[in-house]
Scaffold this motif. Structure first.
Motif, PDB file in Angstrom:
ATOM      1  N   VAL A 149       0.835  -1.205   0.000  1.00 14.85           N
ATOM      2  CA  VAL A 149       0.000   0.000   0.000  1.00 14.85           C
ATOM      3  C   VAL A 149       0.871   1.256   0.000  1.00 14.85           C
ATOM      4  CG1 VAL A 149      -1.662   1.328   1.346  1.00 14.85           C
ATOM      5  CG2 VAL A 149      -1.954  -1.136   1.098  1.00 14.85           C
ATOM      6  N   ASP A 152       2.321   1.826  -3.414  1.00 14.17           N
ATOM      7  CA  ASP A 152       1.291   2.294  -4.334  1.00 14.17           C
ATOM      8  C   ASP A 152       0.955   3.759  -4.067  1.00 14.17           C
ATOM      9  OD1 ASP A 152      -0.990   1.543  -6.326  1.00 14.17           O
ATOM     10  OD2 ASP A 152      -2.022   2.517  -4.658  1.00 14.17           O
ATOM     11  N   ALA A 153       0.876   4.140  -2.787  1.00 14.31           N
ATOM     12  CA  ALA A 153       0.559   5.530  -2.449  1.00 14.31           C
ATOM     13  C   ALA A 153       1.645   6.477  -2.946  1.00 14.31           C
ATOM     14  CB  ALA A 153       0.386   5.663  -0.939  1.00 14.31           C
ATOM     15  N   SER A 156       1.661   6.698  -6.861  1.00 18.50           N
ATOM     16  CA  SER A 156       0.510   7.417  -7.425  1.00 18.50           C
ATOM     17  C   SER A 156       0.435   8.848  -6.927  1.00 18.50           C
ATOM     18  CB  SER A 156      -0.789   6.684  -7.078  1.00 18.50           C
ATOM     19  OG  SER A 156      -1.042   6.734  -5.684  1.00 18.50           O
ATOM     20  N   HIS A 160      -4.281   7.438  -5.448  1.00 13.88           N
ATOM     21  CA  HIS A 160      -5.055   6.231  -5.152  1.00 13.88           C
ATOM     22  C   HIS A 160      -5.658   6.285  -3.757  1.00 13.88           C
ATOM     23  CE1 HIS A 160      -2.706   3.748  -8.386  1.00 13.88           C
ATOM     24  NE2 HIS A 160      -3.522   4.664  -8.903  1.00 13.88           N
ATOM     25  N   ARG A 387      -7.916  -3.105  -0.775  1.00 15.80           N
ATOM     26  CA  ARG A 387      -7.655  -2.677  -2.154  1.00 15.80           C
ATOM     27  C   ARG A 387      -8.588  -1.538  -2.572  1.00 15.80           C
ATOM     28  NH1 ARG A 387      -3.893  -5.983  -4.125  1.00 15.80           N
ATOM     29  NH2 ARG A 387      -3.947  -4.812  -6.076  1.00 15.80           N
ATOM     30  N   MET A 391      -5.987   1.435  -1.835  1.00 10.98           N
ATOM     31  CA  MET A 391      -5.327   1.457  -3.133  1.00 10.98           C
ATOM     32  C   MET A 391      -6.241   1.967  -4.242  1.00 10.98           C
ATOM     33  SD  MET A 391      -3.174  -2.131  -2.800  1.00 10.98           S
ATOM     34  CE  MET A 391      -2.097  -1.774  -4.188  1.00 10.98           C
ATOM     35  N   GLU A 393      -8.811   0.707  -5.750  1.00  9.10           N
ATOM     36  CA  GLU A 393      -9.184  -0.240  -6.795  1.00  9.10           C
ATOM     37  C   GLU A 393     -10.558  -0.832  -6.500  1.00  9.10           C
ATOM     38  OE1 GLU A 393      -6.230  -3.252  -7.027  1.00  9.10           O
ATOM     39  OE2 GLU A 393      -4.566  -1.859  -7.338  1.00  9.10           O
TER      40      GLU A 393
END
Length: 565
Positions: A149, A152-153, A156, A160, A387, A391, A393
């Motif tokens: 996570v 991803d943070a 992005s 996200h 997610r 994230m 999603e």
């Protein structure tokens, strides 16, 4: 049902009010499990000392991991089946420490939940709900404690996370409608194999599918799906429809489509489901086909098919056609070890559910969904929420998700009878299940059997499915397929990463225990469907010319009952 007394009405109303706050689980059942554990722990100072020592030992192992003086990995030979920690980032410090500490907590509570003197049922419940609590507290659910996570943070730029916050607000306000509700429509995207409704009664429609080959085998295949969900789990999209594939192999296929009962059907019984749901369609087939019938059933539909086959040996059911074979997909006939679903079925729980069904006349799909989400909370709740909210999603719709959201209802009387007779009393396995007032026995089965269990089935554990070997001496072929209760059955040829084990037992052959069975079974790659089709073909007559399926006055497949909300 007998009329209620005022006291019984008061109790029922109280249970109905409590149900939304307990996910339709009996609070008494949960409290009894906790009390069993707490009182036995309080009265076992030796066990308390032992558990304290075990906690210290696991703590030292975690500290050694933190200081780099011990391994942060699983012991040699052990495997990690937890998808939350499979990413390579979890092997890096400090996340390997968090992962190690979480595993140690799981190990400790698995041991601590079992105390001498506790009932086995309460031990299982204590372990199960300890896992539920830990599943909520796992580091995989946190922004700062999950390296995937965090990565991803950062990548992005926080976009996200912002998207995830919007998802959370939408869900909180009820503004978001899950995509599967409209992305896959019955008759347009799923359940589209061509066919006709050839018979209809109050409880089922009988669907016959149009032939797709020049010649077909004379023996029809009748599939009995579970009455808990809609039938089209076996006729999803064209690429993974078992029905379409089977018709394409030269078989004449019939499918039952259960009516979605309402409050007016509260008095329907298990005998009604057997008579209207299996016997009457079988008699119809006997009038329209000269050959025997390959009877197949999925989940509880398989249990009902096995009951029908055993009852037919006693002459029950009227003028039934001969059965050429019996196939059971993830279907139990012995419920002594029903898996995690059995955690939610005891006398207190059945009594609590009886209050709900008496109030409504049925048990709704939403009320059943709470128990199933508990069984798969790691995947269906926490991993999905992580997610979606951390994230950004949204889960992509699929035909299987659409089917899973298309819930049905269970009539009050039938629901009580099948829980009591099958799960609580295990009457079918011990020869005490009654059909039309007469006991039947699975030991009477002599027809060829094809049994399918799946490796990760929480609803019908494969060793429980396998137990039919012990209950009769019929010729039996058993398949253990990769996947779970649904994905292991919907396992079409060409599906990646599929395998199965298969072995045959001749009538009267020596008993092989479930734990020893995999070692002597043949491992094969790919889908098990071709193995089943070859087995059916070997027990079918010479193919004859197929005839076009005329239009029916009752309408085309998928019929009307599957569309009932």
């Amino acid at each position: 049902m007998k009329p209620e007394t005022p006291a019984q009405t008061l109790d029922r109303k109280l249970h109905v009010l409590a149900a939304p706050f307990t996910a339709s689980l009996s609070p008494v059942s949960l409290a009894l499990a906790w009390a069993d554990w707490a009182w036995h722990l309080a009265g076992s100072p030796g066990r308390q000392i032992e558990l304290a020592g075990r906690a210290a030992e696991l703590g030292v192992q975690t500290l050694s991991c933190a200081l780099g003086q011990g391994s942060c990995e699983l012991p040699a030979g052990a495997t990690d089946d937890d998808p939350r920690f499979r990413a390579a980032e979890w092997a890096q410090w400090p996340f390997n420490l968090l992962r190690q500490g979480f595993r140690q907590q799981e190990q400790f509570w698995h041991e601590a939940a079992s105390l001498p003197g506790m009932s086995p049922h309460h031990v299982q419940m204590a372990r199960f709900f300890a896992r539920q609590w830990l599943g909520m507290l796992t580091p995989a659910n946190g922004l700062l404690t999950n390296p995937v996570v965090l990565k991803d943070a950062l990548s992005s730029g926080g976009a996200h996370l912002l998207q995830g916050a919007q998802h959370w607000l939408q869900d909180l306000s009820g503004a978001h409608e899950p995509a599967p509700q409209g992305a896959f429509q019955v008759g347009r995207d799923v359940a589209v194999t061509p066919g006709q409704v050839v018979m209809r009664n109050h409880l089922v429609e009988l669907l016959r599918y149009a032939p797709q080959t020049p010649q077909v085998h004379p023996e029809p295949v009748l599939i009995v799906p579970s009455w808990i969900m809609k039938y089209y789990i076996l006729d999803l999209s064209p690429h993974n429809s078992m029905v379409r594939w089977l018709v394409g192999q030269g078989h004449t296929v019939y499918m039952l489509s259960w009516r979605n009962p309402g409050a007016e059907d509260a008095g329907l019984s298990m005998d009604d489901y057997l008579e209207q749901g299996v016997f009457e369609p079988l008699r119809w087939l006997g009038q329209h086909h000269r050959a025997g019938v390959h009877l197949a059933g999925y989940c509880l539909g398989g249990t009902l098919a096995a009951i029908a086959a055993a009852a037919a040996t006693r002459g029950l059911g009227g003028a039934l056609p001969s059965l050429a074979s019996l196939t059971l997909f993830a279907a139990q006939t012995d419920f002594s070890e029903p898996g995690e679903l059995g955690l939610f079925i005891d006398e207190s729980q059945v009594g609590f559910l009886d209050s709900l069904t008496r109030e409504q006349g049925y048990l709704s799909g939403e009320q059943m969904a709470g128990s199933f989400q508990f069984l798969h909370s790691r995947e269906l709740v926490w991993t999905r929420r992580m997610r979606e909210y951390l994230m950004g999603e949204r889960e992509q719709p699929s035909d299987l998700m659409a089917w899973n959201a298309d819930t049905t209802r269970l009539p009050a009387r039938m629901h009580h009878q099948y829980l009591t007779a099958l799960y609580l009393r295990n009457a079918l396995a011990i020869g005490r299940y009654r059909v039309q007032g007469q006991p039947i026995s699975l030991s009477d089965l002599r027809l060829p059997l094809f049994l399918v269990g799946t490796e990760r089935d929480h609803i019908s554990p494969w060793p429980s499915v396998y137990k039919l070997h012990h209950l009769c001496e019929a010729d039996a072929t058993f398949v253990l397929a990769a996947g779970g209760h649904n994905a292991g059955i919907v396992s079409e040829p060409g599906h990646a990463h599929r395998h199965y084990r298969i072995a045959h037992r001749a009538p009267g052959a020596a008993w092989v225990a479930a734990e020893a069975w995999p070692a002597q079974a043949e491992l094969k790659e790919g889908s098990w469907w071709p193995a089943w089709q070859a087995w059916l073909q070997a027990r079918s007559g010479k193919p004859h010319r197929a005839r076009a399926l005329p239009a029916s006055k009752l309408g085309p497949a998928p019929g009307e009952y599957v569309l009932q909300a």
